[in-house]
Design a protein around this motif. Structure first.
Motif, mmCIF file in Angstrom:
data_model
loop_
_atom_site.group_PDB
_atom_site.id
_atom_site.type_symbol
_atom_site.label_atom_id
_atom_site.label_comp_id
_atom_site.label_asym_id
_atom_site.label_seq_id
_atom_site.Cartn_x
_atom_site.Cartn_y
_atom_site.Cartn_z
ATOM 1 N N LEU A 60 -55.383 28.896 -58.350
ATOM 2 C CA LEU A 60 -55.178 29.952 -57.360
ATOM 3 C C LEU A 60 -56.087 29.689 -56.173
ATOM 4 C CD1 LEU A 60 -54.121 32.705 -56.344
ATOM 5 C CD2 LEU A 60 -56.006 33.774 -57.606
ATOM 6 N N TYR A 61 -55.508 29.559 -54.999
ATOM 7 C CA TYR A 61 -56.278 29.425 -53.758
ATOM 8 C C TYR A 61 -56.509 30.837 -53.224
ATOM 9 C CZ TYR A 61 -55.595 24.457 -54.082
ATOM 10 O OH TYR A 61 -55.634 23.153 -54.527
ATOM 11 N N LEU A 62 -57.786 31.204 -53.088
ATOM 12 C CA LEU A 62 -58.190 32.568 -52.768
ATOM 13 C C LEU A 62 -58.912 32.573 -51.422
ATOM 14 C CD1 LEU A 62 -58.426 35.518 -53.727
ATOM 15 C CD2 LEU A 62 -60.449 34.846 -55.039
ATOM 16 N N LEU A 63 -58.310 33.198 -50.422
ATOM 17 C CA LEU A 63 -58.759 33.088 -49.033
ATOM 18 C C LEU A 63 -59.613 34.290 -48.606
ATOM 19 C CD1 LEU A 63 -55.359 31.934 -47.473
ATOM 20 C CD2 LEU A 63 -57.145 30.518 -48.529
ATOM 21 N N HIS A 64 -60.566 34.025 -47.740
ATOM 22 C CA HIS A 64 -61.432 35.084 -47.206
ATOM 23 C C HIS A 64 -60.844 35.684 -45.935
ATOM 24 C CE1 HIS A 64 -62.959 32.725 -43.804
ATOM 25 N NE2 HIS A 64 -63.111 31.693 -44.627
ATOM 26 N N GLY A 65 -61.489 36.724 -45.435
ATOM 27 C CA GLY A 65 -61.015 37.426 -44.254
ATOM 28 C C GLY A 65 -61.707 36.991 -42.975
ATOM 29 N N ALA A 66 -61.337 37.624 -41.875
ATOM 30 C CA ALA A 66 -61.921 37.313 -40.569
ATOM 31 C C ALA A 66 -63.417 37.599 -40.584
ATOM 32 C CB ALA A 66 -61.244 38.139 -39.484
ATOM 33 N N GLY A 100 -62.617 29.025 -41.611
ATOM 34 C CA GLY A 100 -63.037 29.294 -40.244
ATOM 35 C C GLY A 100 -63.239 30.783 -40.033
ATOM 36 N N VAL A 101 -63.987 31.142 -39.018
ATOM 37 C CA VAL A 101 -64.323 32.552 -38.810
ATOM 38 C C VAL A 101 -63.083 33.381 -38.516
ATOM 39 C CG1 VAL A 101 -65.677 34.160 -37.427
ATOM 40 C CG2 VAL A 101 -66.629 31.921 -38.005
ATOM 41 N N THR A 102 -62.193 32.860 -37.673
ATOM 42 C CA THR A 102 -60.962 33.583 -37.332
ATOM 43 C C THR A 102 -59.809 32.598 -37.145
ATOM 44 O OG1 THR A 102 -61.700 33.586 -35.015
ATOM 45 C CG2 THR A 102 -62.028 35.621 -36.277
ATOM 46 N N SER A 103 -59.476 31.879 -38.191
ATOM 47 C CA SER A 103 -58.406 30.875 -38.075
ATOM 48 C C SER A 103 -57.022 31.474 -38.227
ATOM 49 C CB SER A 103 -58.586 29.805 -39.149
ATOM 50 O OG SER A 103 -58.267 30.321 -40.435
ATOM 51 N N TRP A 104 -56.907 32.527 -39.027
ATOM 52 C CA TRP A 104 -55.635 33.123 -39.411
ATOM 53 C C TRP A 104 -54.749 32.144 -40.169
ATOM 54 C CZ3 TRP A 104 -54.573 38.238 -39.506
ATOM 55 C CH2 TRP A 104 -55.591 39.049 -38.962
ATOM 56 N N TYR A 105 -55.342 31.007 -40.549
ATOM 57 C CA TYR A 105 -54.721 30.033 -41.446
ATOM 58 C C TYR A 105 -53.435 29.417 -40.903
ATOM 59 C CZ TYR A 105 -58.297 31.789 -44.559
ATOM 60 O OH TYR A 105 -59.527 32.153 -45.093
ATOM 61 N N PHE A 106 -53.313 29.384 -39.570
ATOM 62 C CA PHE A 106 -52.233 28.583 -39.013
ATOM 63 C C PHE A 106 -52.829 27.451 -38.184
ATOM 64 C CE2 PHE A 106 -51.894 32.805 -36.636
ATOM 65 C CZ PHE A 106 -52.809 32.488 -35.652
ATOM 66 N N MET A 148 -57.360 38.843 -43.173
ATOM 67 C CA MET A 148 -56.871 37.623 -42.544
ATOM 68 C C MET A 148 -56.374 36.650 -43.608
ATOM 69 S SD MET A 148 -58.966 34.866 -40.164
ATOM 70 C CE MET A 148 -59.834 34.044 -41.527
ATOM 71 N N GLY A 149 -57.072 36.611 -44.734
ATOM 72 C CA GLY A 149 -56.650 35.752 -45.843
ATOM 73 C C GLY A 149 -55.372 36.235 -46.495
ATOM 74 N N GLY A 150 -55.091 37.541 -46.394
ATOM 75 C CA GLY A 150 -53.825 38.059 -46.874
ATOM 76 C C GLY A 150 -52.677 37.562 -46.013
ATOM 77 N N HIS A 151 -52.903 37.569 -44.692
ATOM 78 C CA HIS A 151 -51.936 36.937 -43.792
ATOM 79 C C HIS A 151 -51.752 35.480 -44.183
ATOM 80 C CE1 HIS A 151 -50.957 34.439 -40.263
ATOM 81 N NE2 HIS A 151 -50.173 35.438 -39.905
ATOM 82 N N SER A 169 -51.101 38.824 -51.086
ATOM 83 C CA SER A 169 -51.916 39.361 -50.002
ATOM 84 C C SER A 169 -52.569 40.652 -50.466
ATOM 85 C CB SER A 169 -51.047 39.627 -48.767
ATOM 86 O OG SER A 169 -51.742 40.397 -47.797
ATOM 87 N N MET A 170 -53.821 40.843 -50.084
ATOM 88 C CA MET A 170 -54.533 42.099 -50.306
ATOM 89 C C MET A 170 -54.986 42.631 -48.954
ATOM 90 S SD MET A 170 -56.750 40.825 -53.614
ATOM 91 C CE MET A 170 -56.614 39.085 -53.147
ATOM 92 N N SER A 171 -54.482 43.796 -48.562
ATOM 93 C CA SER A 171 -54.828 44.390 -47.266
ATOM 94 C C SER A 171 -54.564 43.418 -46.125
ATOM 95 C CB SER A 171 -56.295 44.823 -47.236
ATOM 96 O OG SER A 171 -56.649 45.566 -48.369
ATOM 97 N N GLY A 172 -53.473 42.689 -46.205
ATOM 98 C CA GLY A 172 -53.229 41.615 -45.255
ATOM 99 C C GLY A 172 -52.760 42.070 -43.891
ATOM 100 N N GLY A 173 -53.163 41.317 -42.878
ATOM 101 C CA GLY A 173 -52.657 41.536 -41.522
ATOM 102 C C GLY A 173 -51.311 40.847 -41.389
ATOM 103 N N VAL A 174 -50.304 41.414 -42.044
ATOM 104 C CA VAL A 174 -49.012 40.737 -42.187
ATOM 105 C C VAL A 174 -48.136 40.825 -40.940
ATOM 106 C CG1 VAL A 174 -49.040 40.946 -44.690
ATOM 107 C CG2 VAL A 174 -48.000 42.766 -43.319
ATOM 108 N N ASP A 175 -48.591 41.577 -39.942
ATOM 109 C CA ASP A 175 -47.949 41.567 -38.621
ATOM 110 C C ASP A 175 -49.073 41.598 -37.595
ATOM 111 O OD1 ASP A 175 -46.492 41.840 -36.314
ATOM 112 O OD2 ASP A 175 -45.256 43.504 -37.026
ATOM 113 N N ILE A 176 -49.264 40.470 -36.900
ATOM 114 C CA ILE A 176 -50.382 40.358 -35.962
ATOM 115 C C ILE A 176 -50.057 40.943 -34.592
ATOM 116 C CG2 ILE A 176 -51.379 38.360 -37.134
ATOM 117 C CD1 ILE A 176 -50.082 36.567 -35.016
ATOM 118 N N ARG A 177 -48.805 41.197 -34.310
ATOM 119 C CA ARG A 177 -48.390 41.610 -32.960
ATOM 120 C C ARG A 177 -48.982 42.948 -32.507
ATOM 121 N NH1 ARG A 177 -42.133 41.330 -33.899
ATOM 122 N NH2 ARG A 177 -42.921 42.478 -35.727
#
Length: 280
Positions: A60-66, A100-106, A148-151, A169-177
């Motif tokens: 399981l790859y577990l990502l951090h937030g912004a 990264g601090v604010t990569s948003w993984y893209f 951010m990791g949820g996104h 995703s947990m509490s993910g920013g699933v719509d950044i707009r």
């Protein structure tokens, strides 16, 4: 209390504690990103039975937030052993990369030092599969994260269904707009008012066209008082409209580690069932 009874109780308590001690193994590794031309740290948490065993384990790859980093999931939970206990209970390797601090993984189209889609879904996976006894297939690989990791968990899961069999995703920013001025997203994609097409193409809620029913296991959740509540409900509604099976939960909570420490236990159970079903 008599001395003999006290000693006996102490031995009993010690024995019980030892029997249920969690001994997951934590490695801090330095990986290489050719796409970004830099070294990146990650934490790898292995089940206790990994050592001395010849079996291969799901990952399981577990990502951090912004604003976070690779060690957040081990340092910021109230129970500092929370992730290690889950790793031992479910016998899953957990990898926490630095995103990264604010990569948003893209992969940023304007900043070559922020190519985190390539890093997480290609370079890091090659490193982990080359160094550890993993199930090197999407049936043994999942990805999730917080905020951010949820996104990132859903974004990478949706876009790389040949790599991941399950995502969350947990509490993910699933719509950044709705957040054009927040969390340095504009530094990764350019300002929304100048490059709306980039924002449209790189937000999770606009990627549901990539999904087919029952081709990818999906789980996400959000706290009722989280500022990402509305966008998560909107994603849930859109998946229902497209007839995409998924597990969605709203529970009491806000955007903090108290909520995520609770949420990760449910998600680990979900991923464990996915792995078990696909490894039979």
């Amino acid at each position: 209390m008599k001395k003999g009874i006290f000693i006996g109780l102490a031995i009993l308590i010690f024995s019980l504690t030892s029997e249920f001690t969690f001994a997951a193994i934590v490695d801090t590794v330095v990986t290489q990103s050719k796409s970004m031309k830099k070294e990146i740290k990650a934490v790898v948490v292995k089940p206790q039975l990994y050592e001395g065993s010849a079996k291969r384990f799901p990952v399981l790859y577990l990502l951090h937030g912004a604003g976070g980093k690779y060690s957040d999931w081990l340092l910021n939970t109230k129970d500092k052993e929370a992730v290690k206990k889950l790793v031992d209970n479910f016998k899953i390797i957990v990898v926490c990369p630095d995103g990264g601090v604010t990569s948003w993984y893209f992969d940023s189209p304007i900043d070559p030092t922020y190519q985190y889609e390539t890093y997480v879904s290609k370079e890091l996976i090659d490193f982990i599969d080359g160094r550890y006894r993993t199930i090197n297939d999407k049936t043994g690989r999942a990805i999730t994260g917080l905020s951010m990791g949820g996104h990132g968990g859903l974004y990478l899961g949706f876009r790389h269904q040949d790599v991941y069999g399950a995502c969350g995703s947990m509490s993910g920013g699933v719509d950044i707009r709705p957040f054009p001025e927040n969390w340095n997203i504009a530094k990764r994609l350019g300002p929304y008012n100048q490059f709306p097409e980039r924002w449209e193409a790189n937000t999770v809620i606009n990627l549901t066209h990539l999904l087919s029913p029952n081709k990818l296991a999906i789980i996400f959740d959000v706290g009722r008082n989280d500022f990402f509540y509305d966008v998560n409900v909107a994603l849930h509604d859109k998946l229902i409209a497209r007839n995409i099976p998924h597990d969605f939960t709203v529970r009491p909570g806000v955007h903090n580690f108290e909520y995520w420490e609770n949420a990760i236990a449910y998600q680990m159970m979900y991923f464990s069932k996915f792995f078990e079903k696909n490894q039979k």
